[in-house]
Write a protein that holds these residues in place. Structure first.
Motif, short mmCIF file in Angstrom:
data_model
loop_
_atom_site.label_atom_id
_atom_site.label_comp_id
_atom_site.label_asym_id
_atom_site.label_seq_id
_atom_site.Cartn_x
_atom_site.Cartn_y
_atom_site.Cartn_z
N VAL A 92 4.27 0.62 2.22
CA VAL A 92 4.38 -0.25 4.00
C VAL A 92 5.51 -0.53 4.05
O VAL A 92 6.46 -0.45 5.02
N THR A 93 5.60 -1.78 2.89
CA THR A 93 7.51 -2.11 3.32
C THR A 93 8.64 -1.65 3.35
O THR A 93 9.47 -2.33 4.20
N ASP A 94 8.06 -0.31 2.44
CA ASP A 94 9.24 0.68 2.41
C ASP A 94 9.68 1.23 4.20
O ASP A 94 10.93 1.08 4.52
N ALA A 95 9.00 1.49 4.59
CA ALA A 95 9.13 1.50 6.16
C ALA A 95 9.14 0.93 7.20
O ALA A 95 10.36 0.99 7.70
N ASP A 96 8.97 -0.03 7.04
CA ASP A 96 9.11 -1.73 7.81
C ASP A 96 10.28 -1.54 7.64
O ASP A 96 11.33 -1.87 8.44
N LEU A 97 11.13 -1.34 6.30
CA LEU A 97 12.16 -2.12 6.23
C LEU A 97 13.54 -0.99 6.53
O LEU A 97 14.34 -1.42 7.21
N VAL A 98 12.90 0.21 6.84
CA VAL A 98 13.51 1.82 7.52
C VAL A 98 14.08 1.94 8.30
O VAL A 98 14.49 1.72 9.42
N LEU A 99 12.84 1.31 8.88
CA LEU A 99 12.46 0.23 11.48
C LEU A 99 12.69 -0.40 11.35
O LEU A 99 13.24 -0.65 12.69
N SER A 117 0.52 -1.13 -0.07
CA SER A 117 0.12 -0.04 0.34
C SER A 117 1.05 1.15 0.65
O SER A 117 1.78 1.53 0.86
N LEU A 118 0.25 2.07 -0.80
CA LEU A 118 1.69 2.97 -0.69
C LEU A 118 0.82 4.42 0.07
O LEU A 118 -0.70 4.51 0.60
N ALA A 119 2.32 5.58 0.20
CA ALA A 119 1.16 6.57 1.30
C ALA A 119 1.70 7.56 0.20
O ALA A 119 2.72 7.94 -0.97
N HIS A 120 1.22 8.99 0.67
CA HIS A 120 0.82 10.49 -0.12
C HIS A 120 0.79 11.32 0.97
O HIS A 120 -0.07 10.52 2.44
N VAL A 121 0.91 12.22 1.01
CA VAL A 121 0.36 13.79 1.82
C VAL A 121 -1.33 14.52 1.07
O VAL A 121 -0.74 14.83 -0.01
N ASP A 122 -2.12 14.55 2.03
CA ASP A 122 -3.39 14.76 1.59
C ASP A 122 -3.66 16.06 1.66
O ASP A 122 -2.02 17.34 1.77
N ALA A 123 -4.31 16.84 1.30
CA ALA A 123 -4.07 18.55 0.64
C ALA A 123 -4.17 19.60 2.00
O ALA A 123 -4.24 19.92 2.27
#
Length: 695
Positions: A377-384, A342-348
């Motif tokens: 989410v996998t990218d965040a899990d990897l960095v953490l 699942s991809l993350a972004h910043v909303d308005a």
């Protein structure tokens, strides 16, 4: 030679295809990236890997059970066949008008989802049947023939037929089907009185349209799959998992593909119910997190909660009421767009949002190095520190932390003035809170207190996040079974052959007719049993009876379970007593003096569940030996910690692990927060509980 002791379970997910082989010598599993263009190729690849591990040939497989998201994805992505709907004159726009319910009551700019078929693909005929099944306006066959000639000229591949009150009398739908088969022999036909013979036109019409829309696609896929498997030497029967938690034949699945829409998640719920039975747990929260979605299901008394209607393709962040209702038996669960991809972004409003868009397997999260440039989410899990970049998926996929950091910084960090680590923390907390909130709402809607529940976590990403979810939900105990990374595929191997037949026949208790009821339930039993016999001609079959009842004037019903004696010798007083008891449990009290209505009758034919041996609790036998340490962010402590790394295969019976720790295996990793401790049980489950010194 094929043997039924060699059974293969295959689950096609949004990112990975999970394959599990069970033999008399043990269980062998693998995860391969899903091949979207030809999903059967991933199955062949995975089958070859597990057969090689087990030292058997494909020809020695005795049974294959398959679940897939292909039907769901076709509906969500609108990739179905060129389809037309034939309906009763005056009801052409039913699937577009929907119902009076609004999923956002105060949104003046509310945008309703587009119907599956545009208006120009919806056609009508002059006919009318009333709610009792009486013909008011006879069907004109000459008119039908003229209409079918127009459809043939337009080149439709599939036709859905849904007429008013056809659940009460299907004669007109069958007449139209006969004309279609005679004049459009290459087109596929679905009629609502077979697909979903239940009241409520919007849900029924939508269900038959969905079935027709995906039928050519699924029939083609299942045919290709069978051909590829036969080409590899497979000679055994191939079965499909359906949404209600049972198994049906390949032929029945091809005729009613809409029943496959939730087949993968249903396998996960069956898997969790099997573990619950093994531990004698009556209240279980099933948590299944894969690459695309997270699924949460309540399981009571080792039985997943079921429903008659569910939604797919919700347009408002999985908000109830914003999708397409499908009226078929299904395991009731809440599903949100929160998976490893699942991809993350910043909303308005400068808030981090996660999902429902997913990176899938092509290109996948940024860390896969396959061209993805958005943080998942996998990218965040990897960095953490939750994932080891050198040993992801058993070392078959090398991860790139630098690409994760770059994506997190570019998409989230630069906008919110954060570094990659802070962005990863924010992303992970948002997705965990989304899942925790979905679980809270689901529990409240069902009148349950989750603090009394045990969580069972499975799926490739669930063990990474389950410990944190338990902290957020106040759940004290968490079980991560062996094979958790491929849990749904294992669940397929635990499921019975089953089929549930439903029919709407309206009856008030004041007009109770035992003879009509007995005849109706016998018909439904014959229908359901016939589907099971297509899978196993000799097996013992159990019958489960259910009716849906409400007070006169109410809009919705509640399910009432009947014993065999109550179904074969129906009695109005017994039905009333059962209804009032269940109604009071749900709403606090019954309503005296009101008549009660029965709207839907249901019979489920199923083979007996397999015997489950109870597991005795293991005695603590000292700490397990770690293989090393690595940095791991603990959100409850709000800091990086030094976590022990322990190989799951090295943990002996009764050995313990104290958090913070990472328990690793090929298909997933269990993250143990500082607030939790774990012990290995006799069946290999990692049993995680809150430590005594945790506030």
């Amino acid at each position: 030679m094929a043997t039924t002791t060699n059974r293969l379970g295959v689950d096609i997910g949004g990112t990975f295809t999970d394959v599990v082989l069970e033999t008399d010598r043990g269980q062998f599993s693998t995860k391969v990236l899903t091949t979207y263009a030809a999903p059967e190729e991933a199955i062949i690849d995975g089958m070859g890997q597990v057969c090689a591990k087990a030292g058997i040939a494909a020809s020695q497989l005795g049974q294959i059970i398959h679940g897939t998201t292909l039907a769901t994805n076709a509906l969500i992505e609108r990739r179905g066949a060129k389809t037309a709907l034939i309906t009763t004159q005056g009801f052409r726009d039913t699937i577009e008008m929907r119902t009076e319910s609004r999923f956002e009551q105060y949104d003046l700019n509310l945008e309703l989802p587009e119907p599956l078929l545009p208006r120009q693909r919806r056609y009508t005929v002059a006919e009318r049947v009333d709610a009792s099944g009486n013909i008011l306006i006879p069907l004109d066959l000459a008119e039908v023939e003229r209409l079918v000639d127009r459809l043939a000229e337009a080149g439709y591949d599939s036709i859905a037929v849904g007429l008013l009150h056809s659940y009460a009398n299907d004669v007109h739908e069958r007449m139209i089907r006969d004309v279609l088969r005679d004049r459009m022999q290459d087109a596929m036909v679905s009629i609502s009185s077979e697909v979903s013979p239940q009241m409520r036109e919007y849900e029924r019409f939508n269900t038959v349209v969905a079935n027709a829309y995906i039928k050519p696609l699924m029939k083609s896929y299942l045919s290709r799959l069978e051909g590829r498997l036969r080409g590899e030497g497979v000679t055994c029967n191939i079965f499909l998992m359906h949404s209600g938690g049972g198994i049906i034949s390949l032929e029945n699945a091809a005729d009613f593909p809409v029943r496959l829409v939730e087949s993968g998640p249903a396998g996960g719920a069956v898997f969790a119910a099997h573990i619950a039975a093994r531990y004698g747990l009556d209240k279980v929260l099933s948590f299944d997190m894969g690459g695309t979605t997270a699924k949460i299901c309540l399981i009571k008394h080792q039985m997943p909660k079921t429903s008659r209607v569910f939604e797919v393709a919700r347009s408002y962040r999985f908000k109830k009421g914003s999708g397409m209702p499908i009226s078929i038996p299904v395991i009731d669960m809440v599903e949100i767009g929160a998976g490893g991809g699942s991809l993350a972004h910043v909303d308005a409003m400068r808030q981090i949002r996660v999902g429902p868009e997913s990176a899938g397997s092509e290109p996948g999260p940024a860390c896969y190095g396959r061209g993805g440039d958005k943080p998942a989410v996998t990218d965040a899990d990897l960095v953490l520190g939750k994932l080891d970049p050198e040993n992801f998926a058993g070392g078959s996929i090398a991860l790139h932390p630098d690409r994760s950091e770059h994506a997190l910084t570019r998409v989230l960090g630069e906008v919110l003035e954060m570094d990659a680590g802070e962005a990863a923390i924010g992303l992970a907390e948002v997705v965990d809170e989304n899942m925790a909130n979905a679980a809270r709402v689901h529990a409240v809607e069902n009148g349950e207190d989750l603090s009394d529940y045990t969580m069972i976590a499975f799926g490739g990403a669930a063990p990474l996040h389950a410990g944190r979810l338990c902290e957020k939900l106040g759940v004290d105990r968490l079980l991560v079974p062996p094979g958790a990374g491929v849990g749904s595929a294992i669940g397929f191997l635990r499921a019975p052959f089953s089929f549930e037949a439903n029919r709407s026949v309206y009856m008030r208790l004041s007009e109770f007719d035992p003879a009509t009821i007995t005849g109706l339930l016998e018909e439904l039993q014959t229908e359901a049993t016939g589907f099971v016999r297509n899978c196993d001609a000799q097996a013992e079959i159990l019958t489960e009876y259910k009716v849906y009842m409400r007070y006169a004037g109410q809009g919705w019903e509640i399910p009432i379970v009947l014993s065999e004696d109550e179904a074969t010798a129906p009695d109005a007083e017994t039905f009333l007593r059962l209804f009032e008891t269940d109604y009071a449990k749900l709403f606090g009290r019954s309503v005296k003096g009101m008549d009660v209505e029965i709207t839907v009758w249901s019979v489920n034919a199923t083979t007996p569940p397999e015997h489950v041996a109870r597991v005795d609790a293991a005695q603590a036998a000292g700490p397990a030996t770690p293989t090393g340490q690595r940095p791991l962010f603990d959100p409850a402590l709000a800091r990086m910690t030094h976590a022990d790394v322990v190989r799951r295969a090295d943990i002996g019976l009764g050995e313990t692990v104290k958090g913070p720790a990472a328990i690793t295996e090929d298909e997933t990793t269990i993250i143990l927060p500082a607030s939790r401790g774990a012990i290995r049980q006799a069946d290999g489950c990692i049993d995680i509980t809150r430590t005594k010194d945790t506030p």
